[in-house]
Write a protein that holds these residues in place. Structure first.
Motif, PDB file in Angstrom:
ATOM      1  N   ARG A 111       0.809  -1.215   0.000  1.00 51.44           N
ATOM      2  CA  ARG A 111       0.000   0.000   0.000  1.00 51.44           C
ATOM      3  C   ARG A 111       0.852   1.280   0.000  1.00 51.44           C
ATOM      4  O   ARG A 111       0.315   2.375   0.147  1.00 51.44           O
ATOM      5  N   ASP A 112       2.154   1.155  -0.170  1.00 47.08           N
ATOM      6  CA  ASP A 112       3.015   2.331  -0.037  1.00 47.08           C
ATOM      7  C   ASP A 112       2.930   3.279  -1.239  1.00 47.08           C
ATOM      8  O   ASP A 112       2.836   4.486  -1.075  1.00 47.08           O
ATOM      9  N   TYR A 113       3.013   2.769  -2.437  1.00 46.96           N
ATOM     10  CA  TYR A 113       3.085   3.622  -3.636  1.00 46.96           C
ATOM     11  C   TYR A 113       1.961   3.248  -4.603  1.00 46.96           C
ATOM     12  O   TYR A 113       2.204   2.866  -5.741  1.00 46.96           O
ATOM     13  N   VAL A 114       0.738   3.384  -4.119  1.00 42.45           N
ATOM     14  CA  VAL A 114      -0.441   3.095  -4.932  1.00 42.45           C
ATOM     15  C   VAL A 114      -1.418   4.263  -4.814  1.00 42.45           C
ATOM     16  O   VAL A 114      -1.430   4.991  -3.808  1.00 42.45           O
ATOM     17  N   PRO A 115      -2.265   4.499  -5.824  1.00 43.51           N
ATOM     18  CA  PRO A 115      -3.171   5.653  -5.800  1.00 43.51           C
ATOM     19  C   PRO A 115      -4.127   5.667  -4.620  1.00 43.51           C
ATOM     20  O   PRO A 115      -4.479   6.737  -4.120  1.00 43.51           O
ATOM     21  N   SER A 116      -4.569   4.494  -4.158  1.00 45.82           N
ATOM     22  CA  SER A 116      -5.525   4.476  -3.047  1.00 45.82           C
ATOM     23  C   SER A 116      -4.929   5.077  -1.788  1.00 45.82           C
ATOM     24  O   SER A 116      -5.655   5.634  -0.955  1.00 45.82           O
ATOM     25  N   THR A 117      -3.596   5.000  -1.635  1.00 41.52           N
ATOM     26  CA  THR A 117      -2.927   5.578  -0.473  1.00 41.52           C
ATOM     27  C   THR A 117      -2.592   7.044  -0.694  1.00 41.52           C
ATOM     28  O   THR A 117      -2.770   7.882   0.200  1.00 41.52           O
ATOM     29  N   LEU A 118      -2.118   7.378  -1.888  1.00 42.76           N
ATOM     30  CA  LEU A 118      -1.652   8.736  -2.152  1.00 42.76           C
ATOM     31  C   LEU A 118      -2.776   9.689  -2.543  1.00 42.76           C
ATOM     32  O   LEU A 118      -2.616  10.907  -2.436  1.00 42.76           O
ATOM     33  N   PHE A 119      -3.908   9.155  -2.986  1.00 48.59           N
ATOM     34  CA  PHE A 119      -5.062   9.995  -3.341  1.00 48.59           C
ATOM     35  C   PHE A 119      -6.304   9.472  -2.624  1.00 48.59           C
ATOM     36  O   PHE A 119      -7.260   8.995  -3.252  1.00 48.59           O
ATOM     37  N   PRO A 120      -6.339   9.529  -1.293  1.00 43.42           N
ATOM     38  CA  PRO A 120      -7.479   8.979  -0.548  1.00 43.42           C
ATOM     39  C   PRO A 120      -8.692   9.905  -0.619  1.00 43.42           C
ATOM     40  O   PRO A 120      -8.595  11.088  -0.932  1.00 43.42           O
ATOM     41  N   ASP A 121      -9.843   9.351  -0.342  1.00 42.21           N
ATOM     42  CA  ASP A 121     -11.085  10.118  -0.241  1.00 42.21           C
ATOM     43  C   ASP A 121     -11.510  10.191   1.215  1.00 42.21           C
ATOM     44  O   ASP A 121     -11.234   9.277   2.014  1.00 42.21           O
ATOM     45  N   TYR A 122     -12.211  11.253   1.561  1.00 39.85           N
ATOM     46  CA  TYR A 122     -12.835  11.368   2.879  1.00 39.85           C
ATOM     47  C   TYR A 122     -14.244  10.802   2.779  1.00 39.85           C
ATOM     48  O   TYR A 122     -15.131  11.406   2.176  1.00 39.85           O
ATOM     49  N   ARG A 123     -14.428   9.598   3.334  1.00 40.72           N
ATOM     50  CA  ARG A 123     -15.725   8.933   3.277  1.00 40.72           C
ATOM     51  C   ARG A 123     -16.012   8.313   4.665  1.00 40.72           C
ATOM     52  O   ARG A 123     -15.816   7.123   4.898  1.00 40.72           O
ATOM     53  N   PRO A 124     -16.487   9.132   5.605  1.00 41.17           N
ATOM     54  CA  PRO A 124     -16.704   8.649   6.977  1.00 41.17           C
ATOM     55  C   PRO A 124     -17.952   7.756   7.076  1.00 41.17           C
ATOM     56  O   PRO A 124     -18.840   7.789   6.223  1.00 41.17           O
ATOM     57  N   LYS A 125     -17.977   6.969   8.139  1.00 40.44           N
ATOM     58  CA  LYS A 125     -19.145   6.117   8.376  1.00 40.44           C
ATOM     59  C   LYS A 125     -20.348   6.943   8.801  1.00 40.44           C
ATOM     60  O   LYS A 125     -21.493   6.562   8.552  1.00 40.44           O
ATOM     61  N   PHE A 126     -20.098   8.074   9.464  1.00 40.46           N
ATOM     62  CA  PHE A 126     -21.184   8.900   9.973  1.00 40.46           C
ATOM     63  C   PHE A 126     -21.029  10.322   9.435  1.00 40.46           C
ATOM     64  O   PHE A 126     -19.925  10.815   9.215  1.00 40.46           O
ATOM     65  N   GLY A 127     -22.157  10.999   9.241  1.00 41.64           N
ATOM     66  CA  GLY A 127     -22.127  12.372   8.733  1.00 41.64           C
ATOM     67  C   GLY A 127     -22.368  12.409   7.232  1.00 41.64           C
ATOM     68  O   GLY A 127     -22.204  11.419   6.515  1.00 41.64           O
ATOM     69  N   GLU A 128     -22.772  13.569   6.745  1.00 37.67           N
ATOM     70  CA  GLU A 128     -23.145  13.709   5.351  1.00 37.67           C
ATOM     71  C   GLU A 128     -22.004  14.232   4.477  1.00 37.67           C
ATOM     72  O   GLU A 128     -22.085  14.154   3.257  1.00 37.67           O
ATOM     73  N   ARG A 129     -20.989  14.797   5.082  1.00 38.16           N
ATOM     74  CA  ARG A 129     -19.914  15.394   4.291  1.00 38.16           C
ATOM     75  C   ARG A 129     -18.903  14.328   3.867  1.00 38.16           C
ATOM     76  O   ARG A 129     -18.344  13.625   4.714  1.00 38.16           O
ATOM     77  N   GLU A 130     -18.693  14.232   2.569  1.00 38.62           N
ATOM     78  CA  GLU A 130     -17.726  13.277   2.059  1.00 38.62           C
ATOM     79  C   GLU A 130     -17.296  13.700   0.667  1.00 38.62           C
ATOM     80  O   GLU A 130     -17.967  14.475  -0.023  1.00 38.62           O
ATOM     81  N   ASP A 131     -16.138  13.212   0.242  1.00 39.88           N
ATOM     82  CA  ASP A 131     -15.650  13.502  -1.106  1.00 39.88           C
ATOM     83  C   ASP A 131     -16.497  12.767  -2.139  1.00 39.88           C
ATOM     84  O   ASP A 131     -16.911  11.621  -1.929  1.00 39.88           O
ATOM     85  N   VAL A 132     -16.749  13.450  -3.258  1.00 41.09           N
ATOM     86  CA  VAL A 132     -17.476  12.833  -4.364  1.00 41.09           C
ATOM     87  C   VAL A 132     -16.519  11.935  -5.131  1.00 41.09           C
ATOM     88  O   VAL A 132     -15.450  12.370  -5.560  1.00 41.09           O
ATOM     89  N   ARG A 133     -16.871  10.690  -5.266  1.00 40.81           N
ATOM     90  CA  ARG A 133     -16.011   9.742  -5.985  1.00 40.81           C
ATOM     91  C   ARG A 133     -16.359   9.767  -7.467  1.00 40.81           C
ATOM     92  O   ARG A 133     -17.515   9.625  -7.847  1.00 40.81           O
ATOM     93  N   GLN A 134     -15.342   9.988  -8.301  1.00 40.59           N
ATOM     94  CA  GLN A 134     -15.557   9.983  -9.746  1.00 40.59           C
ATOM     95  C   GLN A 134     -14.474   9.135 -10.402  1.00 40.59           C
ATOM     96  O   GLN A 134     -13.475   8.773  -9.779  1.00 40.59           O
ATOM     97  N   GLU A 135     -14.704   8.818 -11.661  1.00 44.69           N
ATOM     98  CA  GLU A 135     -13.739   7.987 -12.367  1.00 44.69           C
ATOM     99  C   GLU A 135     -12.440   8.767 -12.582  1.00 44.69           C
ATOM    100  O   GLU A 135     -12.448   9.914 -13.009  1.00 44.69           O
ATOM    101  N   VAL A 136     -11.341   8.133 -12.293  1.00 42.58           N
ATOM    102  CA  VAL A 136     -10.012   8.758 -12.395  1.00 42.58           C
ATOM    103  C   VAL A 136      -9.110   7.854 -13.216  1.00 42.58           C
ATOM    104  O   VAL A 136      -9.138   6.621 -13.070  1.00 42.58           O
ATOM    105  N   THR A 137      -8.301   8.457 -14.078  1.00 44.10           N
ATOM    106  CA  THR A 137      -7.318   7.721 -14.869  1.00 44.10           C
ATOM    107  C   THR A 137      -5.935   8.326 -14.657  1.00 44.10           C
ATOM    108  O   THR A 137      -5.771   9.553 -14.744  1.00 44.10           O
ATOM    109  N   ILE A 138      -4.961   7.480 -14.354  1.00 46.53           N
ATOM    110  CA  ILE A 138      -3.555   7.889 -14.298  1.00 46.53           C
ATOM    111  C   ILE A 138      -2.795   6.942 -15.217  1.00 46.53           C
ATOM    112  O   ILE A 138      -2.688   5.741 -14.944  1.00 46.53           O
ATOM    113  N   GLU A 139      -2.283   7.470 -16.303  1.00 51.32           N
ATOM    114  CA  GLU A 139      -1.635   6.636 -17.321  1.00 51.32           C
ATOM    115  C   GLU A 139      -0.155   7.015 -17.437  1.00 51.32           C
ATOM    116  O   GLU A 139       0.200   8.193 -17.386  1.00 51.32           O
TER     117      GLU A 139
END
Length: 519
Positions: free
Chosen positions: A76-104
C-alpha cells in the motif's frame, strides 16, 4: 564557473537519456483535482515542475510515485488508493465525491516503450493496454517533502528515543554521503551518525570545529541537505521525487543543490523530478527540463504552458524574476536604454517587467559588480552598458577579467564616441521640425535659440568637456521642463526608429540579446 558546469551537465545528461535503463516519459491525468486529460511530458532526466498554488504540482509528483512497483515496499506504499485517498466517513453527510479517475504512464526502457494505466471506478485497478502477461515495471523510488521537523507529534515521537532503555543503533553516514552535504554547507563534519530505535531515526552531527548536536537543533536548510545526502546518494537507477526542493534553502544553496542533483543523476542513472516555486531552481535546468502548470482562467482546468522564460516568471510570480538585467552608469544612460526598449519590446512581444535596468554606478565599479554577479551565478543574464566615450578604454577588459575568461560577458556601448549628454545634444540640433513640436512641446526655432544661448554660456566654462556637457544638458532639460531621463528616452526612441541613426548598432545588439534571452 557555475553556469558553465550546468551547461556541460545539461549536454551530458541529455546525451545519456537514451541509455538509461528506466525513464518515465509521460503521465496522463484525468478526473482528479481539476485535471482533464492533462499530459505532462518529461524530456530531460532532471525536471522542475513549477506553477502557482493549487495548480497541481504535488499531484503530478504523487502520481509519478505510482508508476513503478518498488522493491521491498509495502503493498500500500506507492499506490493511488494511499496517495489519493477520499474522505468517506461512516457517519455524517460530508464526504468527497467519488468519480472515475485515470492515471496513465508511458515509459522508455532499453527493451522499448511501455505503458500502464491506473483507473478508479468503484476501486482502483491496473491495466497494461493490451500487453499480455505484463506486469508493472520495477524500480527504486524515493519520495520526500523537505518540510521542517515541526509537527508536535513527530517531535515528541523522536524525543522518546532519548528515553529508550537500550542504546539506539548507530549507523555512520558514508564519506560520499557527507561529501554531498559538504559541497553545499559552509562547515565540515567530522562525523554524522544515524540513531535508530527500529521505527524512528534521528541524525546526530559532529563538526570539525567541535560542535556536536542532533537534528532537533539544526537549521531547516542543514537538516534538509543532510537528509537528502543520507537518503539519495546511494541510490542507483532510481526515480527521485522531491516536493518543494527549495524549502529552507538560501538561493545560492538552491542552485548548488540543483547542480549536485544533476551530477548525481548523471553518475547514478537517476531520474529526478522536483516541484518548486523558486526561479533559482527553474534557472538550474535547461528549457526542456522546465514544466509549467497553470489554471486556465476561463475553464479552471490545469494546463501545461510553454516554458518561455518571461511567460513562466510573469505568470508564476507576477513579475519576471528571471529578468534580463542591464547595468549602466547613470540616469542619462538609463533614459537612452529605456527609449530603445520602448521601440524594441512591442516588436518582440516582451513585457517591460522582463527587463531591469540598474544604474548609479560609475564604469570603474563595473568589474566589482561583475565579480559579485559571477559569484551568485547571475553574470550570464547581465548586460554591461558603457558610455560611448569609454570605447577603447581598459574597462572592457577589466570587466571580462572579473567575470572570468570562461564566460563571454555582453558589453555594449551607447552611441557615439562622446558622453551620452553630448550625443543627445547633437541629436537635438538635427531633429526634424515636425518632431520637435509633437514630442517636446516647443517650436524648432525656440529650441535652437535656447541651445545657442546655452552654448554661448558654457563656451567659457573651465570644467572638463564631459562635465560641461552634463551641466549644459541639465540646463536644457530645465528650460524644456523635462526630466533628464525622460528627455533622453524620447530622443532615443525616435532615433531607434531612424535606420540612418548611429544608435542602430546598439538597437540591433539589444534585439539579438532579447531574442536569445527569451528562447
Amino acid at each position: 564557473m557555475l553556469e558553465r558546469r550546468l551547461a556541460e551537465l545539461w549536454r551530458d545528461l541529455q546525451g545519456k537519456k537514451p541509455h538509461l535503463p528506466h525513464f518515465l516519459s509521460e503521465i496522463r491525468l484525468d478526473g482528479i483535482r481539476g485535471f482533464n486529460n492533462l499530459r505532462v511530458v518529461f524530456d530531460y532526466p532532471v525536471s522542475v515542475i513549477a506553477g502557482g498554488n493549487t495548480t497541481g504540482k504535488s499531484t503530478v509528483l504523487f502520481a509519478a510515485s505510482c508508476a513503478y512497483k518498488v522493491p521491498k515496499a509495502g503493498v500500500r506504499d506507492y499506490v493511488p488508493s494511499t496517495l489519493f485517498p477520499d474522505y468517506r466517513p461512516k457517519f455524517g453527510e460530508r464526504e468527497d465525491v467519488r468519480q472515475e479517475v485515470t492515471i496513465e504512464f508511458n515509459y522508455l526502457t532499453l527493451d522499448g516503450p511501455l505503458s500502464m494505466r491506473w483507473r478508479r471506478g468503484k476501486g482502483w485497478n491496473r491495466s497494461f493496454l493490451g500487453r499480455k502477461n505484463a506486469s508493472q515495471p520495477e524500480r527504486q523510488l524515493y519520495l520526500r517533502t523537505l518540510s521542517n521537523l515541526s509537527n508536535p507529534s513527530e517531535v515528541r515521537s523522536v524525543l522518546n528515543m532519548s528515553r529508550l532503555k537500550s542504546q539506539p543503533e548507530e549507523t555512520p553516514l558514508t564519506a560520499a554521503q557527507i561529501e554531498f552535504a559538504h559541497q553545499m554547507l559552509p562547515f565540515r563534519y567530522s562525523e554524522v551518525v544515524d540513531l535508530s530505535d527500529g521505527k524512528k531515526n534521528l541524525l546526530f552531527a559532529s563538526q570539525e570545529g567541535g560542535a556536536a548536536y542532533s537534528e532537533l537543533h539544526m537549521a531547516a536548510g542543514e537538516r534538509a541537505i543532510l537528509r537528502l545526502s543520507q537518503e539519495i546518494t546511494q541510490l542507483n537507477g532510481a526515480l527521485v521525487l522531491i516536493d518543494e526542493v527549495e524549502a529552507g534553502l538560501h538561493p545560492w544553496v538552491q542552485q548548488l543543490l540543483m547542480l549536485h542533483l544533476q551530477q548525481l543523476a548523471l553518475r547514478n542513472d537517476l531520474q529526478i523530478i522536483v516541484t518548486s516555486h523558486s526561479p533559482v531552481v527553474l534557472d538550474s535546468v535547461p528549457l526542456n527540463g522546465k514544466i509549467f502548470l497553470d489554471r486556465d482562467d476561463s475553464s479552471g482546468e490545469v494546463v501545461v504552458r510553454p516554458a518561455y522564460r518571461d511567460l513562466i516568471q510573469n505568470a508564476l510570480y507576477g513579475r519576471s524574476n528571471e529578468m534580463l538585467k542591464l547595468l549602466c552608469e547613470d540616469e542619462i544612460a538609463e533614459g537612452i536604454l529605456k527609449g530603445v526598449f520602448d521601440y524594441l519590446l512591442p516588436q518582440e512581444s516582451i513585457q517591460w517587467e522582463a527587463v531591469h535596468i540598474g544604474r548609479d554606478t560609475g564604469a570603474s565599479e563595473f568589474p566589482l559588480h561583475a565579480q559579485a554577479l559571477r559569484k551568485f551565478g547571475q553574470i550570464q543574464d547581465t548586460i554591461f552598458i558603457l558610455d560611448g566615450d569609454q570605447r577603447g578604454s581598459e574597462i572592457e577588459n577589466k570587466i571580462q577579467e572579473a567575470a572570468g575568461r570562461a564566460v563571454n560577458v555582453s558589453i555594449l556601448f551607447l552611441p557615439g564616441r562622446e558622453s551620452p549628454e553630448s550625443w543627445i545634444w547633437n541629436m537635438l540640433k538635427n531633429i526634424h521640425p515636425d518632431v520637435v513640436g509633437k514630442h517636446l512641446g516647443i517650436e524648432r526655432r525656440g529650441l535652437s535659440t535656447v541651445m545657442q544661448q546655452l552654448d554661448a554660456i558654457y563656451d567659457a566654462a573651465s570644467e572638463s568637456p564631459s562635465e560641461i556637457a552634463k551641466n549644459k544638458f541639465r540646463s536644457l532639460s530645465e528650460e524644456l521642463r523635462r526630466d533628464t531621463t525622460e528627455l533622453c528616452r524620447i530622443i532615443a526612441r525616435l532615433e531607434a526608429d531612424n535606420s540612418d541613426s548611429d544608435i542602430q548598432p546598439l538597437v540591433n545588439d539589444l534585439r539579438g540579446i532579447l531574442r536569445q534571452w527569451r528562447g
